[in-house]
Design a protein around this motif. Structure first.
Motif, mmCIF file in Angstrom:
data_model
loop_
_atom_site.group_PDB
_atom_site.id
_atom_site.type_symbol
_atom_site.label_atom_id
_atom_site.label_comp_id
_atom_site.label_asym_id
_atom_site.label_seq_id
_atom_site.Cartn_x
_atom_site.Cartn_y
_atom_site.Cartn_z
ATOM 1 N N LEU A 3 -6.614 -4.774 5.414
ATOM 2 C CA LEU A 3 -5.734 -3.757 5.984
ATOM 3 C C LEU A 3 -5.300 -2.798 4.890
ATOM 4 C CD1 LEU A 3 -3.535 -5.863 8.398
ATOM 5 C CD2 LEU A 3 -5.407 -4.356 8.978
ATOM 6 N N PRO A 4 -4.585 -1.752 5.254
ATOM 7 C CA PRO A 4 -4.089 -0.822 4.233
ATOM 8 C C PRO A 4 -3.337 -1.545 3.127
ATOM 9 C CG PRO A 4 -3.710 0.040 6.420
ATOM 10 C CD PRO A 4 -4.204 -1.372 6.591
ATOM 11 N N ASP A 5 -2.949 -0.777 2.123
ATOM 12 C CA ASP A 5 -2.463 -1.378 0.885
ATOM 13 C C ASP A 5 -1.018 -1.871 0.902
ATOM 14 O OD1 ASP A 5 -1.209 1.064 0.898
ATOM 15 O OD2 ASP A 5 -1.930 1.676 -1.065
ATOM 16 N N LEU A 6 -0.324 -1.809 2.032
ATOM 17 C CA LEU A 6 1.035 -2.344 2.127
ATOM 18 C C LEU A 6 1.164 -3.143 3.407
ATOM 19 C CD1 LEU A 6 4.017 -2.565 1.261
ATOM 20 C CD2 LEU A 6 4.416 -0.466 2.541
ATOM 21 N N GLU A 7 1.653 -4.358 3.283
ATOM 22 C CA GLU A 7 1.867 -5.190 4.460
ATOM 23 C C GLU A 7 3.188 -5.919 4.298
ATOM 24 O OE1 GLU A 7 1.067 -6.261 8.198
ATOM 25 O OE2 GLU A 7 -0.375 -5.097 7.046
ATOM 26 N N GLY A 33 -1.887 -4.339 -10.764
ATOM 27 C CA GLY A 33 -0.982 -3.333 -10.234
ATOM 28 C C GLY A 33 -0.346 -3.707 -8.912
ATOM 29 N N ALA A 34 -0.728 -4.848 -8.356
ATOM 30 C CA ALA A 34 -0.145 -5.283 -7.083
ATOM 31 C C ALA A 34 1.327 -5.638 -7.284
ATOM 32 C CB ALA A 34 -0.899 -6.490 -6.539
ATOM 33 N N ARG A 35 2.094 -5.459 -6.231
ATOM 34 C CA ARG A 35 3.513 -5.821 -6.251
ATOM 35 C C ARG A 35 3.803 -6.754 -5.087
ATOM 36 N NH1 ARG A 35 3.733 -0.181 -7.202
ATOM 37 N NH2 ARG A 35 4.559 0.196 -5.123
ATOM 38 N N VAL A 49 3.916 -7.073 0.306
ATOM 39 C CA VAL A 49 2.788 -7.077 -0.627
ATOM 40 C C VAL A 49 2.204 -5.680 -0.639
ATOM 41 C CG1 VAL A 49 0.575 -8.105 -1.227
ATOM 42 C CG2 VAL A 49 2.322 -9.502 -0.090
ATOM 43 N N HIS A 50 2.149 -5.080 -1.830
ATOM 44 C CA HIS A 50 1.627 -3.729 -1.997
ATOM 45 C C HIS A 50 0.520 -3.759 -3.033
ATOM 46 C CE1 HIS A 50 2.372 0.691 -3.213
ATOM 47 N NE2 HIS A 50 1.550 0.638 -2.201
ATOM 48 N N THR A 51 -0.640 -3.281 -2.636
ATOM 49 C CA THR A 51 -1.789 -3.185 -3.538
ATOM 50 C C THR A 51 -2.209 -1.724 -3.576
ATOM 51 O OG1 THR A 51 -3.242 -3.762 -1.692
ATOM 52 C CG2 THR A 51 -2.603 -5.555 -3.170
ATOM 53 N N ASP A 57 -6.078 -8.191 1.685
ATOM 54 C CA ASP A 57 -6.648 -9.277 2.479
ATOM 55 C C ASP A 57 -5.487 -10.078 3.077
ATOM 56 O OD1 ASP A 57 -7.946 -11.449 3.568
ATOM 57 O OD2 ASP A 57 -9.228 -11.787 1.822
ATOM 58 N N VAL A 58 -5.084 -9.699 4.281
ATOM 59 C CA VAL A 58 -3.933 -10.307 4.949
ATOM 60 C C VAL A 58 -4.153 -11.797 5.182
ATOM 61 C CG1 VAL A 58 -2.620 -10.317 7.106
ATOM 62 C CG2 VAL A 58 -3.181 -8.158 5.991
#
Length: 77
Positions: A3-7, A33-35, A49-51, A57-58
């Protein structure tokens, strides 16, 4: 599923120590760089989770928490 980079996820975590350990575990499996952050005061005990710039990958995030004995499910938009 990517999915997109923020979940944002609903979790069953209540312990800050467990959250810190899971944060480190999640970060080891995510791109540089992920948070990862938890808000245990929220009624949904939110995990964010922000990548940046990378798909997330949810299923992997959910599996990591479930393997540790916690509920984890994406929150609907």
């Amino acid at each position: 599923m990517l999915l997109p980079d923020l979940e944002i996820f609903r979790t069953s975590l209540t312990c800050p120590v467990a959250a810190a350990a899971l944060r480190e575990r999640l970060l080891r499996g995510l791109p540089d760089g992920a948070r990862v952050s938890f808000d245990l005061d929220d009624c949904d005990r939110v995990l964010r989770v922000h990548t940046p710039g990378r798909p997330l990958d949810v299923a992997r995030v959910v599996a990591t928490l479930r393997e540790s004995g916690y509920l984890c499910e994406p929150l609907p938009d």
